[in-house]
Design a protein around this motif. Structure first.
Motif, PDB file in Angstrom:
ATOM      1  N   THR A  76      -6.130   5.770  -6.315  1.00 46.86           N
ATOM      2  CA  THR A  76      -7.293   4.977  -5.605  1.00 46.86           C
ATOM      3  C   THR A  76      -6.620   3.534  -5.401  1.00 46.86           C
ATOM      4  O   THR A  76      -6.213   3.125  -6.681  1.00 46.86           O
ATOM      5  N   ILE A  77      -6.502   2.874  -4.462  1.00 46.95           N
ATOM      6  CA  ILE A  77      -5.952   2.009  -4.163  1.00 46.95           C
ATOM      7  C   ILE A  77      -6.780   0.873  -3.477  1.00 46.95           C
ATOM      8  O   ILE A  77      -7.237   1.145  -2.457  1.00 46.95           O
ATOM      9  N   ARG A 121       2.591   1.899  -3.277  1.00 44.70           N
ATOM     10  CA  ARG A 121       1.497   2.285  -4.647  1.00 44.70           C
ATOM     11  C   ARG A 121       1.231   3.812  -4.110  1.00 44.70           C
ATOM     12  O   ARG A 121       1.138   4.611  -5.010  1.00 44.70           O
ATOM     13  N   LEU A 135       0.912  -1.138  -0.123  1.00 42.86           N
ATOM     14  CA  LEU A 135      -0.155  -0.102   0.116  1.00 42.86           C
ATOM     15  C   LEU A 135       0.879   1.234  -0.112  1.00 42.86           C
ATOM     16  O   LEU A 135       0.702   2.205  -0.767  1.00 42.86           O
ATOM     17  N   GLU A 185      -0.579   6.543  -7.339  1.00 41.19           N
ATOM     18  CA  GLU A 185      -1.908   6.119  -7.450  1.00 41.19           C
ATOM     19  C   GLU A 185      -2.760   6.940  -6.552  1.00 41.19           C
ATOM     20  O   GLU A 185      -2.534   7.382  -5.321  1.00 41.19           O
ATOM     21  N   ILE A 199      -7.176  -2.765  -1.795  1.00 41.12           N
ATOM     22  CA  ILE A 199      -6.154  -3.647  -1.304  1.00 41.12           C
ATOM     23  C   ILE A 199      -6.842  -4.573  -0.250  1.00 41.12           C
ATOM     24  O   ILE A 199      -7.433  -4.035   0.753  1.00 41.12           O
TER      25      ILE A 199
END
Lengths: 482, 217
Positions: free
Chosen positions: A73-74, A66, A63, A71, A76
Motif C-alpha cells: 500500500t503506497i 516503492r 512510487l 510495498e 503518495i
C-alpha cells in the motif's frame, strides 16, 4: 559441430529476444476497470524500460521505487495505490480514477495542450532551428536550385485542369503559385532564399505531397508535407574516381562517422547542402579514410589536436573590446560554443582585441576570459543574470525592441514573457534617452509579455493588443510577422 | 459574456449582415496554434447549406439547399455517401451513434474537437477494447486533479464500417452529460472526421459519410 553450436546459440538468442519482447510492451501496461486505473508492471524490467513506463504514464519515480521494493500500500501525494502480486514477476498497481467524486470537469484547453505534446504536431520545428539539410529526391531532375530560383517539376497528371504548389514559402496559399503544363507534366519557378521549405501540390483541389520527394514530415492532420532544402553550399572533392564511397561529416552533424553520402560526378564527388549561418569544421571520408578538404586552405586544429577544414557560412559578427590592453591572452566564450574557454582566441589589434564569429540571428550570452579570469563585455550595457552568472547579452539581428516610456525614475525594469518562460530576472532593460529598452531576436509567432517595474507587473502601455491571462489580469500581446 | 452585432461579414462569396456574436477571448487558441484568429464561425452560420467536409482534400464545400433540404444547384459534388444516419440534436449539440464492443453508444459530434473522447466510466466491455498508451495528471483549481488517459480505439464501428486505431482521450464525461441533460458516452472529433468525407444537412437532419479509411465488415 561448429555450425550446430552457432545455430543453437542463435536460437537461444532469438528466444531471449522474443521473451524479452513479450515481457515489455507499453501498450499492455495500462487498463481501466470499474473506476480504477490499473498498471501491470514486470519486476524484471530494465531501468530503461522502467523509466520509459514512468514517463509514458506519469508514474512518479518514488512510487515506482516503492513498488519495486515490495510495498503493498503506497500513499503518495494524496493518492493511495494498491499493489497486488501476480504470477511470474508481474505486479498490479492500481488506484481509483480521479475526478469522479469532485464532478470537476477537465478543462478542454488543458487536454488540448496535452494533445499537442503527445501527438507532436507538425510545425513545432521552426525552419530556422534546422542546422543543415540535404535533399532526397527519387529522380534527380524533379527539383533544381540555381541563382536563387527553385524549379519544381511534377510528372504526369496531364488530364488535370489546374495544378498549384502551396507551401511555407507562400504562406500555404492555394492560388498564388499556379504550375505551368509542359510536355510530360507541370513545372513552376519560385524565387527562394536558401533554407528549408515544406510544400504540397494541389491537383484539381486535391492536396498531395511530392510523389518523387522522399523527404517528408507530418503535416499535423494525419498526412505528410514534402520537405525541400534550397542549398547554399556545395561540398566538392576532385579526383578519387576509383573510390567506392565518399561521405562528408563535420560539427553540423555531430561528426557522425556514417556522414552524408556524396554523389559521383565526372570530375569527382559532390553534395549540395543547406547550412544555417555559422562556423563549421568538416572532413571527407574516402573509403573509411579521413581527409581534410584539399581545395580548402583554411584549417583549424580541434582540442584533440586533429586538423579539420573550416567553412564559414554568412557574415561574421565582430566581437571586440578596447579594454584589457595590458592582458596577454583573451578568449571569447558563450552559449554559442558551449562556454569552452580556450577555443575562440581573440586577436590583438591597434585598439584592443577582436574576433569575427558567425552566428545565426538569435539571442546569445557571452563573456571574455582575460588571462584566465571571466569578465562581462565592458562596452555592452546589456547583461542578464547577476553575480557570478551575470553574462553579456547580445540579440543578434534583433527584430523587436521593447520600449517603455515615462518611467525615468524607476530603479529596475525587466521584460518577461512567453519567450523566456516568464523569467523574472533575466531580461533587464536599460535606460537610453529617458526610455527603457531591450532588444530581442524572436521567431515568427505570437508572444505574451509584461514589464516588471521595481517589482510591479504592468502591461505595455504603448501596446493596444492585450489579452486576459489565467490569473484574471492581462498580458500584452506581440505578433512577430515573417 | 458580451454580445455584439456585426454589421457585415463576408466569407466564401457569402455576405452576412447584422450577425449576432459572442465576444470572448480566443487568445488560448492563438497561443496553442501560433496563428492569428479573428473569430470562430458557429454551425448556425452555415445551417442553411448542405455542408461537405473533406479533410483529405482540405476542403469545406457549401451547397445551397431549398426548404426541403435538397440542393438547388445540380453541380455534381463527387461525394458518394455510403452510410446515412439521422442527426439527433439537443440544445445545439449533434449526436451520432457508433458501436464499441457490441454496444451502441451516444457520441456528441464536435467538428472542432481535435480528438475523440470516451467516458472513463463506460462499461467494462467497452473499455476493454481500448489500448491505453499514455496517462497524465492534470491539476485544476485548488487541489483538484484528474487522470487523463490517451489511447487507441480497437473496435469502433459505424454502419458496416469497422474503423480501428483511432486515437482517443479517456476522461470522465459526467459533467458534460449533466450540462447537456442527456447521457454522453463519448465525443467524435477530428480523428473521426478524417476517416472520410462527411456531409451534414441540418434541414434534413441527416449525417452521411463516404469512408476513405477503415474496412468493411
Amino acid at each position: 559441430m561448429r555450425k550446430i553450436t552457432t545455430l543453437l546459440l542463435l536460437s537461444i538468442l532469438m528466444l531471449r529476444f522474443l521473451t524479452a519482447n513479450a515481457q515489455y510492451d507499453p501498450d499492455k501496461v495500462c487498463r481501466i476497470e470499474s473506476g480504477k486505473i490499473i498498471f501491470t508492471l514486470n519486476l524484471k524490467w530494465s531501468d530503461k524500460e522502467k523509466k520509459e513506463i514512468s514517463t509514458l504514464f506519469e508514474l512518479d519515480s518514488t512510487l515506482m521505487a516503492r513498488v519495486y521494493n515490495g510495498e503493498t500500500t503506497i500513499s503518495i501525494e494524496g493518492d493511495i495505490w494498491k499493489v497486488v502480486k501476480l504470477k511470474s514477476n508481474l505486479v498490479e498497481l492500481s488506484k481509483p480514477l480521479l475526478s469522479k467524486s469532485g464532478k470537476q470537469e477537465v478543462k478542454p484547453d488543458n487536454v488540448l495542450f496535452l494533445m499537442d505534446r503527445w501527438m507532436n504536431f507538425a510545425g513545432n520545428d521552426s525552419e530556422e532551428s534546422v542546422v543543415y539539410g540535404v535533399n532526397k529526391f527519387e529522380i534527380s531532375n524533379t527539383f533544381n536550385y540555381n541563382n536563387g530560383i527553385a524549379w519544381f517539376y511534377l510528372a504526369g497528371n496531364k488530364s488535370a485542369g489546374h495544378v498549384y504548389i502551396s507551401g511555407s514559402f507562400n504562406g500555404w496559399s492555394t492560388s498564388m503559385n499556379p504550375m505551368k503544363p509542359v510536355g510530360s507534366g507541370w513545372t513552376v519557378d519560385l524565387r527562394l532564399k536558401p533554407g528549408k521549405y515544406t510544400y504540397k501540390f494541389i491537383i484539381d483541389g486535391k492536396w498531395i505531397p511530392d510523389p518523387y520527394n522522399n523527404l517528408r514530415e507530418k503535416d499535423g492532420t494525419g498526412g505528410y508535407n514534402s520537405v525541400v532544402y534550397c542549398p547554399n553550399h556545395l561540398f566538392e572533392l576532385r579526383g578519387s574516381e576509383t573510390a567506392r564511397k565518399v561521405v562528408v561529416t563535420g560539427n553540423f552533424n555531430n561528426w557522425v562517422p556514417a556522414g552524408l553520402a556524396m554523389k559521383k560526378t565526372d570530375t569527382g564527388w559532390n553534395l549540395p547542402i543547406y547550412l544555417r549561418n555559422g562556423s563549421y569544421t568538416y572532413k571527407f571520408i574516402v573509403d573509411n579514410r579521413w581527409y581534410t578538404d584539399p581545395a580548402n586552405p583554411i584549417e583549424r586544429r580541434d582540442l584533440q589536436g586533429n586538423l579539420n577544414s573550416v567553412l564559414d557560412i554568412g557574415k561574421p559578427y565582430l566581437f571586440k573590446t578596447e579594454h584589457f590592453k595590458e592582458a596577454s591572452n583573451l578568449f571569447l566564450a558563450g552559449n554559442f560554443n558551449g562556454w569552452k574557454m580556450d577555443e575562440l582566441r581573440m586577436e590583438r589589434t591597434e585598439k584592443g582585441w577582436q574576433i569575427p564569429y558567425i552566428l545565426p540571428a538569435g539571442n546569445y550570452e557571452y563573456k571574455f576570459i582575460v588571462d584566465g579570469k571571466w569578465y562581462t563585455d565592458p562596452e555592452n550595457p546589456f547583461t542578464t543574470g547577476s553575480g557570478n552568472t551575470e553574462n553579456s547579452f547580445l540579440a543578434l539581428k534583433f527584430n523587436h525592441l521593447f520600449e517603455l516610456d515615462n518611467h525615468a525614475d524607476a530603479r529596475s525594469v525587466i521584460v518577461s514573457g512567453s519567450f523566456n518562460g516568464w523569467n523574472k530576472k533575466e531580461y533587464r532593460m536599460i535606460q537610453k534617452n529617458g526610455k527603457w529598452i531591450f532588444p530581442l531576436s524572436l521567431k515568427d509567432g505570437k508572444y505574451t509579455y509584461k514589464y516588471i517595474i521595481d517589482g510591479k507587473w504592468i502591461i505595455d502601455p504603448a501596446n493596444v493588443l492585450y489579452e486576459q491571462n489565467e490569473y484574471g489580469t492581462y498580458n500584452s500581446v506581440l505578433w512577430v510577422e515573417p | 459574456m458580451e454580445q455584439i452585432m456585426i454589421d457585415k461579414i463576408e466569407f466564401a462569396n457569402l455576405t452576412y449582415k447584422k450577425i449576432r456574436a459572442d465576444m470572448i477571448n480566443l487568445g488560448h487558441i492563438e497561443n496553442r496554434k501560433g496563428i492569428k484568429i479573428l473569430g470562430l464561425f458557429g454551425f448556425n452560420m452555415i445551417r442553411d447549406f448542405e455542408i461537405i467536409l473533406d479533410t483529405r482534400g482540405n476542403q469545406l464545400k457549401l451547397y445551397r439547399i431549398d426548404k426541403a433540404g435538397n440542393r438547388i444547384t445540380a453541380v455534381p459534388s463527387g461525394f458518394k455517401p455510403e452510410y446515412y444516419q439521422p442527426i439527433k440534436s439537443s440544445s445545439n449539440i449533434l449526436f451520432l451513434q457508433g458501436k464499441i464492443g457490441g454496444k451502441i453508444l451516444n457520441f456528441c459530434f464536435d467538428t472542432a474537437a481535435e480528438t475523440n473522447v470516451i467516458n472513463s466510466y463506460s462499461n467494462k466491455s467497452i473499455l476493454n477494447t481500448l489500448t491505453i498508451t499514455r496517462r497524465s495528471v492534470l491539476h485544476g483549481a485548488g487541489s483538484s486533479r484528474s487522470d487523463v488517459l490517451f489511447g487507441r480505439m480497437n473496435d469502433f464501428s459505424m454502419g458496416n464500417r469497422q474503423i480501428n486505431g483511432m486515437e482517443t482521450i479517456v476522461s470522465c464525461l459526467d459533467a458534460l452529460s449533466e450540462a447537456y441533460g442527456t447521457k454522453i458516452d463519448g465525443m467524435l472529433g477530428f480523428n473521426f472526421i478524417e476517416q472520410g468525407t462527411v456531409c451534414i444537412n441540418f434541414v434534413k437532419k441527416q449525417f452521411s459519410i463516404q469512408f476513405t479509411k477503415g474496412n468493411e465488415k
